[in-house]
Design a protein around this motif. Structure first.
Motif, mmCIF file in Angstrom:
data_model
loop_
_atom_site.group_PDB
_atom_site.id
_atom_site.type_symbol
_atom_site.label_atom_id
_atom_site.label_comp_id
_atom_site.label_asym_id
_atom_site.label_seq_id
_atom_site.Cartn_x
_atom_site.Cartn_y
_atom_site.Cartn_z
ATOM 1 N N GLY A 107 0.817 -1.201 0.000
ATOM 2 C CA GLY A 107 0.000 0.000 0.000
ATOM 3 C C GLY A 107 0.850 1.249 0.000
ATOM 4 O O GLY A 107 1.870 1.305 0.692
ATOM 5 N N VAL A 108 0.445 2.242 -0.783
ATOM 6 C CA VAL A 108 1.120 3.535 -0.809
ATOM 7 C C VAL A 108 0.072 4.642 -0.768
ATOM 8 O O VAL A 108 -1.065 4.448 -1.216
ATOM 9 N N ILE A 109 0.458 5.764 -0.257
ATOM 10 C CA ILE A 109 -0.426 6.918 -0.247
ATOM 11 C C ILE A 109 -0.545 7.415 -1.689
ATOM 12 O O ILE A 109 0.453 7.782 -2.305
ATOM 13 N N GLY A 110 -1.765 7.405 -2.212
ATOM 14 C CA GLY A 110 -1.995 7.825 -3.593
ATOM 15 C C GLY A 110 -2.400 9.275 -3.702
ATOM 16 O O GLY A 110 -2.134 9.930 -4.715
ATOM 17 N N ALA A 111 -3.056 9.794 -2.664
ATOM 18 C CA ALA A 111 -3.501 11.191 -2.675
ATOM 19 C C ALA A 111 -3.836 11.618 -1.261
ATOM 20 O O ALA A 111 -4.208 10.798 -0.418
ATOM 21 N N ASP A 115 -8.395 19.302 3.001
ATOM 22 C CA ASP A 115 -9.694 19.922 3.291
ATOM 23 C C ASP A 115 -10.654 18.957 3.963
ATOM 24 O O ASP A 115 -11.448 19.347 4.819
ATOM 25 N N ASN A 116 -10.590 17.684 3.570
ATOM 26 C CA ASN A 116 -11.486 16.663 4.128
ATOM 27 C C ASN A 116 -10.798 15.724 5.115
ATOM 28 O O ASN A 116 -11.411 14.757 5.562
ATOM 29 N N SER A 117 -9.540 15.981 5.417
ATOM 30 C CA SER A 117 -8.754 15.138 6.336
ATOM 31 C C SER A 117 -8.769 13.667 5.919
ATOM 32 O O SER A 117 -9.002 12.772 6.737
ATOM 33 N N THR A 118 -8.514 13.438 4.626
ATOM 34 C CA THR A 118 -8.496 12.060 4.141
ATOM 35 C C THR A 118 -7.214 11.770 3.368
ATOM 36 O O THR A 118 -6.561 12.673 2.840
ATOM 37 N N ALA A 119 -6.912 10.497 3.318
ATOM 38 C CA ALA A 119 -5.804 10.000 2.497
ATOM 39 C C ALA A 119 -6.345 8.841 1.677
ATOM 40 O O ALA A 119 -7.142 8.036 2.164
ATOM 41 N N ARG A 120 -5.934 8.778 0.416
ATOM 42 C CA ARG A 120 -6.280 7.635 -0.427
ATOM 43 C C ARG A 120 -5.082 6.701 -0.439
ATOM 44 O O ARG A 120 -3.968 7.115 -0.735
ATOM 45 N N VAL A 121 -5.329 5.454 -0.098
ATOM 46 C CA VAL A 121 -4.284 4.441 -0.121
ATOM 47 C C VAL A 121 -4.509 3.562 -1.343
ATOM 48 O O VAL A 121 -5.591 3.006 -1.534
ATOM 49 N N ASP A 122 -3.493 3.481 -2.187
ATOM 50 C CA ASP A 122 -3.541 2.630 -3.374
ATOM 51 C C ASP A 122 -2.886 1.294 -3.043
ATOM 52 O O ASP A 122 -1.741 1.262 -2.573
ATOM 53 N N LEU A 123 -3.617 0.227 -3.281
ATOM 54 C CA LEU A 123 -3.114 -1.112 -2.990
ATOM 55 C C LEU A 123 -2.694 -1.818 -4.274
ATOM 56 O O LEU A 123 -3.381 -1.727 -5.296
ATOM 57 N N THR A 124 -1.571 -2.494 -4.209
ATOM 58 C CA THR A 124 -1.142 -3.388 -5.277
ATOM 59 C C THR A 124 -1.319 -4.795 -4.729
ATOM 60 O O THR A 124 -0.740 -5.140 -3.692
ATOM 61 N N PHE A 127 -0.824 -12.047 -7.326
ATOM 62 C CA PHE A 127 -0.699 -13.485 -7.137
ATOM 63 C C PHE A 127 0.225 -13.976 -8.238
ATOM 64 O O PHE A 127 -0.015 -13.709 -9.416
ATOM 65 N N ASN A 128 1.296 -14.650 -7.861
ATOM 66 C CA ASN A 128 2.300 -15.116 -8.833
ATOM 67 C C ASN A 128 2.794 -13.983 -9.730
ATOM 68 O O ASN A 128 2.977 -14.156 -10.929
ATOM 69 N N GLY A 129 2.972 -12.812 -9.138
ATOM 70 C CA GLY A 129 3.523 -11.671 -9.859
ATOM 71 C C GLY A 129 2.550 -10.939 -10.763
ATOM 72 O O GLY A 129 2.922 -9.967 -11.407
ATOM 73 N N GLN A 130 1.297 -11.381 -10.806
ATOM 74 C CA GLN A 130 0.298 -10.720 -11.648
ATOM 75 C C GLN A 130 -0.770 -10.069 -10.781
ATOM 76 O O GLN A 130 -1.205 -10.656 -9.778
ATOM 77 N N LYS A 131 -1.192 -8.871 -11.182
ATOM 78 C CA LYS A 131 -2.218 -8.167 -10.422
ATOM 79 C C LYS A 131 -3.547 -8.909 -10.498
ATOM 80 O O LYS A 131 -3.985 -9.291 -11.576
ATOM 81 N N VAL A 132 -4.162 -9.103 -9.330
ATOM 82 C CA VAL A 132 -5.478 -9.732 -9.277
ATOM 83 C C VAL A 132 -6.560 -8.702 -8.968
ATOM 84 O O VAL A 132 -7.745 -8.952 -9.198
ATOM 85 N N LEU A 133 -6.162 -7.564 -8.433
ATOM 86 C CA LEU A 133 -7.047 -6.427 -8.233
ATOM 87 C C LEU A 133 -6.359 -5.218 -8.846
ATOM 88 O O LEU A 133 -5.151 -5.059 -8.693
ATOM 89 N N VAL A 134 -7.110 -4.375 -9.539
ATOM 90 C CA VAL A 134 -6.546 -3.123 -10.042
ATOM 91 C C VAL A 134 -7.418 -1.975 -9.562
ATOM 92 O O VAL A 134 -8.592 -2.157 -9.259
ATOM 93 N N LYS A 135 -6.791 -0.812 -9.501
ATOM 94 C CA LYS A 135 -7.473 0.371 -8.971
ATOM 95 C C LYS A 135 -8.045 0.075 -7.592
ATOM 96 O O LYS A 135 -9.139 0.527 -7.250
ATOM 97 N N ALA A 136 -7.321 -0.710 -6.810
ATOM 98 C CA ALA A 136 -7.734 -0.999 -5.440
ATOM 99 C C ALA A 136 -7.363 0.214 -4.598
ATOM 100 O O ALA A 136 -6.180 0.494 -4.392
ATOM 101 N N GLN A 137 -8.380 0.942 -4.168
ATOM 102 C CA GLN A 137 -8.151 2.192 -3.451
ATOM 103 C C GLN A 137 -9.060 2.281 -2.235
ATOM 104 O O GLN A 137 -10.265 2.055 -2.335
ATOM 105 N N ALA A 138 -8.448 2.627 -1.109
ATOM 106 C CA ALA A 138 -9.190 2.845 0.121
ATOM 107 C C ALA A 138 -8.990 4.291 0.559
ATOM 108 O O ALA A 138 -7.863 4.786 0.545
ATOM 109 N N VAL A 139 -10.081 4.943 0.911
ATOM 110 C CA VAL A 139 -9.988 6.309 1.437
ATOM 111 C C VAL A 139 -10.196 6.227 2.941
ATOM 112 O O VAL A 139 -11.163 5.629 3.411
ATOM 113 N N VAL A 140 -9.264 6.822 3.687
ATOM 114 C CA VAL A 140 -9.350 6.808 5.147
ATOM 115 C C VAL A 140 -9.414 8.241 5.674
ATOM 116 O O VAL A 140 -8.796 9.153 5.142
#
Length: 143
Positions: A107-111, A115-124, A127-140
């Motif tokens: 996970g890395v901070i994506g944005a 103003d809203n006291s939030t951070a978007r965390v981008d997840l990579t 499985f076996n070196g290939q992405k199984v989820l893309v644009k996986a983003q959590a806002v906290v």
């Protein structure tokens, strides 16, 4: 641990995790979710519909991956949005005592939104070196 928005930067890594998934995990998830689709437990059926074998539930993979974010922020209630796209199945082999699949999550901070006291965390999530989820983003929300 208390996290201050002012101490975060775009591109900053929040951590990584290795998810070891077993067939027993899939059975427990099926019971909890009510998703008893045979592609998640019946090898013969999964192969008959041209899958590589039994696969993990997409929502199981998604939920397990966001655990990295909740561990980092320290409060599952701080996650105010989470979304992803499913790109590849996660085949889970039937191995007695060993995990049937190993998924890597970083996970890395994506944005940052001060103003809203939030951070978007981008997840990579791979499985076996290939992405199984893309644009996986959590806002906290960070107070």
């Amino acid at each position: 641990m208390s996290i201050a928005l002012s101490e975060l930067a775009t591109g900053q890594e929040i951590g990584s995790a290795t998810l070891e998934i077993s067939r027993a995990d899939l059975v427990r998830y099926a019971g909890a979710s009510g998703d008893f689709n045979p592609i998640h437990w019946n090898e013969r059926f999964a192969r008959s519909v041209e899958l590589p074998g039994v696969i993990a539930h997409g929502m199981f993979t998604m939920g397990a991956a966001v655990q990295l974010v909740t561990d980092w922020i320290g409060d599952p209630g701080a996650v105010i949005d989470y979304q992803t796209r499913f790109t590849r199945p996660v085949p889970v082999q039937d191995l007695d005592d060993a995990p049937g699949a190993v998924v890597e999550v970083t996970g890395v901070i994506g944005a940052l939104d001060t103003d809203n006291s939030t951070a978007r965390v981008d997840l990579t999530v791979t499985f076996n070196g290939q992405k199984v989820l893309v644009k996986a983003q959590a806002v906290v929300r960070i107070w």
